[in-house]
Design a protein around this motif. Structure first.
Motif, mmCIF file in Angstrom:
data_model
loop_
_atom_site.group_PDB
_atom_site.id
_atom_site.type_symbol
_atom_site.label_atom_id
_atom_site.label_comp_id
_atom_site.label_asym_id
_atom_site.label_seq_id
_atom_site.Cartn_x
_atom_site.Cartn_y
_atom_site.Cartn_z
ATOM 1 N N TYR A 520 76.071 12.295 6.260
ATOM 2 C CA TYR A 520 75.706 11.935 4.889
ATOM 3 C C TYR A 520 74.456 12.688 4.447
ATOM 4 C CZ TYR A 520 73.805 9.072 1.081
ATOM 5 O OH TYR A 520 73.278 8.645 -0.109
ATOM 6 N N LEU A 521 74.520 13.283 3.258
ATOM 7 C CA LEU A 521 73.375 13.970 2.662
ATOM 8 C C LEU A 521 73.043 13.285 1.344
ATOM 9 C CD1 LEU A 521 74.437 17.687 3.309
ATOM 10 C CD2 LEU A 521 72.909 16.254 4.685
ATOM 11 N N PRO A 522 71.918 12.556 1.283
ATOM 12 C CA PRO A 522 71.601 11.773 0.080
ATOM 13 C C PRO A 522 71.376 12.660 -1.141
ATOM 14 C CG PRO A 522 69.735 11.793 1.592
ATOM 15 C CD PRO A 522 70.885 12.404 2.329
ATOM 16 N N TYR A 523 71.906 12.213 -2.279
ATOM 17 C CA TYR A 523 71.837 13.000 -3.519
ATOM 18 C C TYR A 523 71.625 12.062 -4.699
ATOM 19 C CZ TYR A 523 73.207 16.242 -7.237
ATOM 20 O OH TYR A 523 73.217 17.032 -8.366
ATOM 21 N N SER A 524 70.721 12.450 -5.593
ATOM 22 C CA SER A 524 70.463 11.665 -6.797
ATOM 23 C C SER A 524 71.311 12.206 -7.945
ATOM 24 C CB SER A 524 68.980 11.733 -7.172
ATOM 25 O OG SER A 524 68.769 11.180 -8.461
ATOM 26 N N LEU A 527 68.871 12.550 -11.150
ATOM 27 C CA LEU A 527 67.982 13.710 -11.210
ATOM 28 C C LEU A 527 68.695 15.009 -10.842
ATOM 29 C CD1 LEU A 527 64.812 12.140 -9.521
ATOM 30 C CD2 LEU A 527 65.192 12.551 -11.959
ATOM 31 N N LYS A 528 69.886 14.876 -10.269
ATOM 32 C CA LYS A 528 70.674 16.032 -9.836
ATOM 33 C C LYS A 528 69.911 16.884 -8.822
ATOM 34 C CE LYS A 528 73.400 16.240 -14.081
ATOM 35 N NZ LYS A 528 73.835 17.069 -15.232
ATOM 36 N N ILE A 529 69.320 16.174 -7.845
ATOM 37 C CA ILE A 529 68.628 16.840 -6.746
ATOM 38 C C ILE A 529 68.977 16.116 -5.447
ATOM 39 C CG2 ILE A 529 66.677 17.590 -8.171
ATOM 40 C CD1 ILE A 529 65.032 15.307 -6.918
ATOM 41 N N ASP A 584 73.199 26.618 0.347
ATOM 42 C CA ASP A 584 73.507 25.252 -0.081
ATOM 43 C C ASP A 584 73.351 25.034 -1.582
ATOM 44 O OD1 ASP A 584 74.066 24.632 2.512
ATOM 45 O OD2 ASP A 584 72.468 23.149 2.765
ATOM 46 N N LEU A 585 72.415 25.751 -2.224
ATOM 47 C CA LEU A 585 72.113 25.495 -3.632
ATOM 48 C C LEU A 585 72.239 26.758 -4.466
ATOM 49 C CD1 LEU A 585 68.870 23.278 -3.462
ATOM 50 C CD2 LEU A 585 71.246 22.511 -3.578
ATOM 51 N N LEU A 590 68.255 24.881 -7.198
ATOM 52 C CA LEU A 590 66.999 25.022 -6.463
ATOM 53 C C LEU A 590 65.804 24.855 -7.393
ATOM 54 C CD1 LEU A 590 65.396 25.680 -3.922
ATOM 55 C CD2 LEU A 590 65.718 28.116 -4.422
ATOM 56 N N LYS A 591 65.858 25.442 -8.575
ATOM 57 C CA LYS A 591 64.751 25.317 -9.524
ATOM 58 C C LYS A 591 64.495 23.854 -9.873
ATOM 59 C CE LYS A 591 65.114 29.839 -11.816
ATOM 60 N NZ LYS A 591 65.445 30.538 -13.086
ATOM 61 N N ARG A 592 65.564 23.125 -10.089
ATOM 62 C CA ARG A 592 65.424 21.716 -10.455
ATOM 63 C C ARG A 592 64.785 20.926 -9.305
ATOM 64 N NH1 ARG A 592 70.185 21.337 -12.659
ATOM 65 N NH2 ARG A 592 71.291 20.690 -10.778
#
Length: 734
Positions: A520-524, A527-529, A584-585, A590-592
């Motif tokens: 599992y990789l937590p993601y918001s 906020l889209k991060i 990955d991004l 990445l900027k966000r």
């Protein structure tokens, strides 16, 4: 600048305090190091450190628990090898000295210092001290003292010996970065001849022993009394050599110790040959800022001085320049320093990884102590392989060290294709760490998703402890699982039949692949991060009224529980994972993420700024990348963290090289393609450096408008090479 022009002097450093200069101008060779102590005034804490020579003491807890670390491990400060006793022939002692000039030649490793020494009666003599560390002859160090008249031009009596150190009273400190004193070892000294002293040091608890020899090289006289007559108003030089034996675990005098008289010039030639080879393989030059150019050369120089080369030692957090952090080895090696060696000196990189293999049995014991039924957990901070961190929330809970070591093994193999290492050491470490993750993690059903999670962990950000699903930890564990499968396939392809010797079956590989696919990789989604962990974004931000400069670093001003309540990061955490896995991004993602985490990061750790520089460059924010890099490259030369007197920040030295290579030149390797993307800041005119890919030495040259990659030596690599997004054909320089 020509390599011969790279000299670090007093004018190149911002702090002139003696304890700071001792660190900056320290010499080392991976086996031992000598701080640049004042030879007349000395230092209450001596300045000789042997890599891996340490003492233990019980850790005292008010309330202990099962699996807590049991013993401190502390590198020993051994007698000051530089001290010399000088008197006039009338008995006036020279007790005062002032350093007037210092020159460290980065092309030869020779250190030259000028002092004005004086007696209480006001008599003065000028003294030049020249010292050099054997690099290929790594048991040797030589020093010369040249005396010339000041206002005194009479006779001098000079005595030099290795003295038994006095007990130094420990000074209480709330700073966990400082070392604790380990007491005085058992010391025995014998004069084998008037000009040769043997000095034997034994530890009380670890049962280690080291034999040292001190010899006078330039005169048939006694170490305890040499005469110099300055009445001719000419300079007079005395030279000495020190032999520092290998560590013995029998507590006996090293029978193989051989004191072979040489000369300062001969040892300088030995050192010069070593450094010429280093710069031939890993020269890096920056045009447009001479201070920056000198700083990066200094950082690479000190990185090479610090690295253990024997497979039994590693790189301490402060190297051999100081005893901060007690001489412990951390994850810093694999994530910040080892990359430099992987891409410039693969034999050295292998030896650093072999050290981890040597302590694998201790890692298995540690995993068992924490309740795991299988696998290995490497100690967070250690010398001998046992856990030495008494504060488990920011120590043992940083389980990610397992995956960090596995990641380093993968990167080493990616570049070297060294299958022998994988079969002898590497695959077993990757397998055992994966087995630990399998035991430590747990399957969770969340809605329709079945995912593999890791609870109660601490990521690289030590201001956020004991959380669930730290993104960095989970992403590295995911990679650890995948690496087992990938290396197993390599073994099956290149060495059929060997996989079975590790007790790994096809069904085991299916299990690891399934785990890798479901970590599992937590993601918001708001906020889209990527979230640092399950709870980080729910916390309030650190109060602005506690954000004045005198409140930093936070760890020295606030209780850990106060810090843990807030959304504040000591260093790059989630962003460190994004650096390690550039695929990955997208740039916009990445900027966000960068923008968000930059706003909550204090950079209280010296490991932080280099990663922010690399990612800023990757986003093509060249000005920000340059500003972070300036802090990284000159951190110790300007004493940015305020504690360089305790030793250099070795991980940051490695990080400064990474910021140039992975940042400004956009270097990374993926799917057997070596990528370079030009992000050179406008502040710099040119960046040129060398690296080794497999058997090929490449030179990369960047200007504002050009990016050139050429083969300096070795064959044309079989890897693909991409420059600014386009595959190119390499040419070899004739």
């Amino acid at each position: 600048m020509n390599l011969q022009d790279y000299h670090l002097t007093l004018q190149d450093v911002s702090d002139q305090r003696p304890e700071y200069l001792e660190t900056i101008f320290s010499l080392g060779n991976g086996h031992f190091g000598v701080r640049a102590n004042d030879p007349i005034n000395g230092n209450p804490i001596s300045g000789t450190l042997i890599n891996g020579f340490y003492e233990t003491a019980p850790i005292t807890y008010g309330e202990a628990g099962v699996g807590y670390a049991q013993k401190h491990q502390t590198i020993l400060n051994l007698p000051d090898l530089r001290h010399i006793h000088v008197t006039t022939n009338t008995g006036h002692h020279f007790t005062r000295s002032k350093r007037t000039a210092t020159d460290l030649d980065l092309s030869s490793g020779k250190l030259v210092e000028d002092y004005l020494t004086s007696t209480e009666q006001g008599e003065t003599v000028r003294m030049t001290v020249t010292s050099v560390m054997g690099q290929q002859r790594s048991n040797f160090w030589a020093i010369g003292y040249t005396f010339a008249p000041g206002n005194y031009a009479g006779g001098l009596l000079i005595s030099k010996s290795i003295a038994v150190p006095a007990e130094v009273e420990a000074i209480a400190s709330a700073d966990p970065r400082k070392t604790r004193l380990a007491g005085v070892p058992i010391c025995e000294t014998t004069f084998l001849a008037a000009d040769l002293q043997r000095y034997h040091v034994k530890t009380h608890n670890t049962k280690q022993a080291v034999t040292l020899y001190l010899g006078l090289l330039t005169a048939q006289a006694s170490l305890l009394q040499q005469s110099v007559d300055l009445s001719d108003r000419q300079p007079h030089t005395l030279e000495y050599e020190v032999y520092v034996g290998d560590i013995s675990r029998q507590n006996t005098i090293d029978p193989s110790a051989m004191f072979v008289p040489t000369s300062l010039d001969a040892l300088t030639a030995d050192s010069r040959d070593f450094w010429q080879d280093v710069w031939q393989r890993s020269e890096v030059a920056v045009e447009g800022n001479d201070e920056l150019d000198l700083a990066i050369h200094y950082n690479v120089f000190q990185l090479n001085q610090a690295a253990g080369r024997d497979g039994r030692t590693n790189i301490a957090a402060k190297g051999l320049s100081g005893s901060g952090y007690e001489g412990h080895y951390f994850w810093d090696t694999e994530m910040y320093m080892l990359p430099y060696f992987i891409y410039t000196n693969q034999q050295m990189a292998r030896q650093l990884l072999v050290y981890r293999y040597q302590i694998l049995p201790k890692a298995r014991e540690r995993a068992h102590a924490l309740g795991a039924n299988q696998g290995a957990l490497f100690a967070w901070r250690t010398i001998n392989g046992e856990e030495a961190s008494p504060y488990f929330p920011a120590g043992t809970a940083q389980y990610h060290i397992d995956a960090d070591i596995a990641y380093a093994v993968g990167k080493y193999y990616e570049i070297t294709r060294d299958l022998d290492f994988i079969l002898q050491c590497g695959f077993e470490m990757v397998l055992e760490t994966a087995r630990f993750w399998e035991d430590f993690g747990s399957w969770q059903q969340v809605g329709t998703d079945c995912r593999f999670e890791f609870h109660t962990v601490t990521g690289p950000d030590e201001y956020t402890a004991l959380v669930n699903n730290n993104y960095y930890t989970n992403r590295l564990a995911k990679h650890n699982f995948q690496l087992v499968v990938d290396l197993a396939r390599e073994i099956q392809k290149r060495s059929p039949g060997n996989l079975e010797t590790f007790g790994v079956s096809e069904s085991d590989l299916d299990v690891y692949q399934n785990l890798a696919d479901h970590v599992y990789l937590p993601y918001s989604t708001d906020l889209k991060i990527n979230e640092q962990d399950d709870s980080f974004l729910d916390k309030p931000r650190w109060p602005k009224d506690r954000s004045t400069p005198d409140n930093f670093p936070l760890l020295l001003h606030y209780h850990p529980l106060t810090i843990y309540r807030y959304q504040v990061a000591k260093q790059a955490d989630t962003l460190l994972a994004e650096y390690l896995f550039p695929e990955d991004l997208t740039t916009e993602e990445l900027k966000r993420e960068y923008r968000y985490y930059e706003g909550v990061t204090t950079h209280d750790s010296s490991l932080s700024r280099s990663i922010f520089s690399i990612l800023a460059a990757r986003m093509d924010d060249r000005e920000k990348a340059y500003n972070y890099f300036m802090d990284t490259a000159r951190m110790d030369l300007v004493n940015l963290q305020g504690n360089t007197a305790d030793g250099l920040h070795l991980a940051n030295l490695g990080g400064s090289w990474l910021a140039l290579v992975a940042g400004f030149s956009g270097f990374y390797v993926q799917d057997e393609v070596v990528h370079f993307t030009n992000h050179l800041p406008k502040n710099l005119k040119r960046l040129t450096y060398r690296m080794k890919i497999a058997e090929s030495v490449l030179e990369i040259d960047l200007t504002a408008t050009t990016t050139n990659v050429t083969v300096i030596s070795g064959p044309i690599p079989t890897y693909g090479v991409s420059v600014n997004g386009k595959l190119i054909s390499l040419e070899k320089v004739s």
